[in-house]
Each structure stands twice: as structure tokens, then as C-alpha cells.
Motif scaffolding. Structure first.
Motif: not given
Length: 290
Positions: A44, A48, A52, A81-82, A85, A88
Motif C-alpha cells: 500500500a 498509493s 490517504p 490512495s484511500r 489503504y 487493508r
């Protein structure tokens, strides 16, 4: 089995799995989507392009561009990017919840299926009570009581999925305990513990193993749904359902990308586990030709 035979057996099992995947493109698609999610979890920070959780009011609701590949949300946070992440968070909650439900539910199902009496009946009535509520409503109630933290969401989902695994194992145990090989084991002097965990459990696990993948997909939907209505993960934590909720108010204005891309991520993630569950059922089932 001699040590010399072990590599040959492992190679045969691997080639059997390879032929199975080649004959079933849907299983290969599901496995590919799962691998992509695992890569997103591990890499990540590399994949990214922005922080985020870094808001930028000057770049609020920007459409997809070279700088923000999937656009920005109302706070100016990068959607791409969000989403990376959020993989996860969503899979951490889902896998933890289902793993805990499996670990707790399997032994309970094994015991209540093998032993009959008031304790077994009481356990099943408790499970009936838990499952009598709509899953989503029960999840909302549990999260509301425990608090909107990531681990609390996982615990709530674990409570909801435990009866599923317990019932599956119980049904298999009720069938297996009457088989002749169990009677033979008793005649040979085997203890109940040995019968349960050496003879019954290995033969009862197949449906539960398939159910793991199905339950993870359901847990992803429930996690996203709870966050969508504000009863799950809280801002600014990147989570798919929360991102869809954030962008839903702008959809009517034509700002589609804020909700569309996180929603697509949910669809692809749930689809991957559904395809894997279907393939696992076919691969484990001995009645199906390889």
C-alpha cells in the motif's frame, strides 16, 4: 509414506490444482482478484500516490486526473490512495471476524453434534436467538454497544458468523457419528477426544472451509454497510463503505467518482471470494471429476 514419495505427492497435488484452475476460468479470475488485494495490502505505501488521510480543501471534489487518478472526495483526499489503504481495513476486519468465528464455531459444533443433552440443546437455542435477528440489524446493535472501533466491528461480525460454522460442523458430526468407522474406533478403545479430532473433524471440515470464503465476502458487505450508515468505521479512516457514503450526497450533482470507485472495489472484492468459494467447493467435493 516414505520421504521419497512426499515430493512426488506434493507435485501431483500441485499439478491437479493447476489443471483444475485451467478448466475453470472463473476460479482463475477469483484467484487473480484475491492476489491483487493481497498486493494492495502488502505494498500500500508503494502503490498509493498520496497520504490517504491528508485533506486538501483546495482540491475538493476534483475529477480523475493525472495528479489524482480517481479524483478526490469532498475533503480533498485522494480516492485512489484511500481505496488502496481501505483494502487493508476491510480485509483485516473481515478475515479476523471470520477466522475468529471459525476457531470458536467449529469446536462448539463438534461438541454439540457429538454429545446430546441439555447443554447441546441450550447452545443451539442461543444460536437460534442470535440468528433470529436480521444480520445487519444485529451488527448495528453490537457495534453501537461496543463502540465504533475497527476491532469492535470485527468482534461483532465474529459473533454473527459463529453460529454459521457451528451449525455446519454440527450437521456433519450428527451424520458422521453414526458411521461404521466411528463404531469401530469406539470398539478399539479410542477416547472421545481422539474420535472427535482424529476421525470426525477431518471428515467434517470441507463445508466449513468453503464457508470461510463465502463468509469473508459477506463480512466485507456488512463492514461496508455498517460504515455507510455511520455505525462502523469512522472518518478519516479509509474504508470502502464509508467512502461510498461520503460521495453519495454528491451523486445527484453529477459527481459520480467519489462513490463509484469505492463501490467497484467492494463489488470486485466480494466477487473474488464468491468465485473462490465456488471453486473450492468443486475442488474439495470428491464426487466431481477432476
Amino acid at each position: 509414506m516414505t520421504p521419497a514419495e512426499t515430493p512426488h505427492t506434493d507435485l501431483s497435488a500441485t499439478s491437479d490444482l493447476g489443471r483444475f484452475l485451467v478448466r475453470r476460468p472463473a476460479a482463475l479470475i477469483g484467484l487473480t482478484l484475491l492476489v491483487l488485494q493481497i498486493l494492495a495490502i502488502i505494498f500500500a505505501p508503494v502503490l498509493s500516490t498520496h497520504d490517504p488521510m491528508q485533506a486538501n480543501a483546495l482540491r475538493s471534489l476534483q475529477p480523475p486526473s493525472w495528479e489524482n487518478w480517481l479524483g478526490t472526495d469532498v475533503s480533498g483526499m485522494d480516492i485512489y490512495s484511500r481505496i488502496i489503504y481501505a483494502t487493508r481495513i476491510n480485509l483485516l476486519i473481515s478475515v479476523t471476524a471470520v477466522g475468529a468465528a471459525f476457531i470458536v464455531g467449529v469446536p462448539i459444533g463438534l461438541l454439540v453434534g457429538y454429545y446430546r443433552g441439555w447443554a447441546s440443546n441450550l447452545t443451539m437455542r442461543v444460536f437460534d436467538f442470535v440468528q433470529s435477528f436480521p444480520v445487519f440489524v444485529m451488527g448495528m446493535a453490537l457495534v453501537s454497544v461496543m463502540g465504533q472501533e475497527i476491532w469492535n466491528v470485527a468482534i461483532a461480525l465474529g459473533v454473527l458468523f459463529t453460529p454459521v460454522f457451528a451449525r455446519l460442523i454440527r450437521a456433519e458430526t450428527l451424520s458422521l457419528r453414526e458411521r461404521s468407522f466411528i463404531a469401530a474406533a469406539k470398539c478399539s478403545g479410542a477416547t472421545d477426544i481422539k474420535i472427535l479430532f482424529r476421525h470426525i473433524l477431518p471428515n467434517a471440515l470441507s463445508p466449513a472451509i468453503v464457508q470461510i470464503s463465502i463468509s469473508i465476502g459477506m463480512a466485507i458487505l456488512l463492514t461496508a454497510g455498517l460504515s455507510f450508515i455511520g455505525a462502523g468505521v469512522r472518518m478519516p479512516t479509509p474504508e470502502w463503505g464509508l467512502m461510498v457514503s461520503t460521495g453519495s450526497q454528491q451523486m445527484i450533482l453529477g459527481i459520480w467518482w467519489v462513490s463509484f470507485f469505492p463501490g467497484l472495489a467492494i463489488i470486485l472484492s466480494v466477487l473474488s471470494f464468491a468465485l473462490i468459494a465456488d471453486a473450492a467447493r468443486d475442488f474439495i467435493d470428491p464426487r466431481r471429476a477432476r
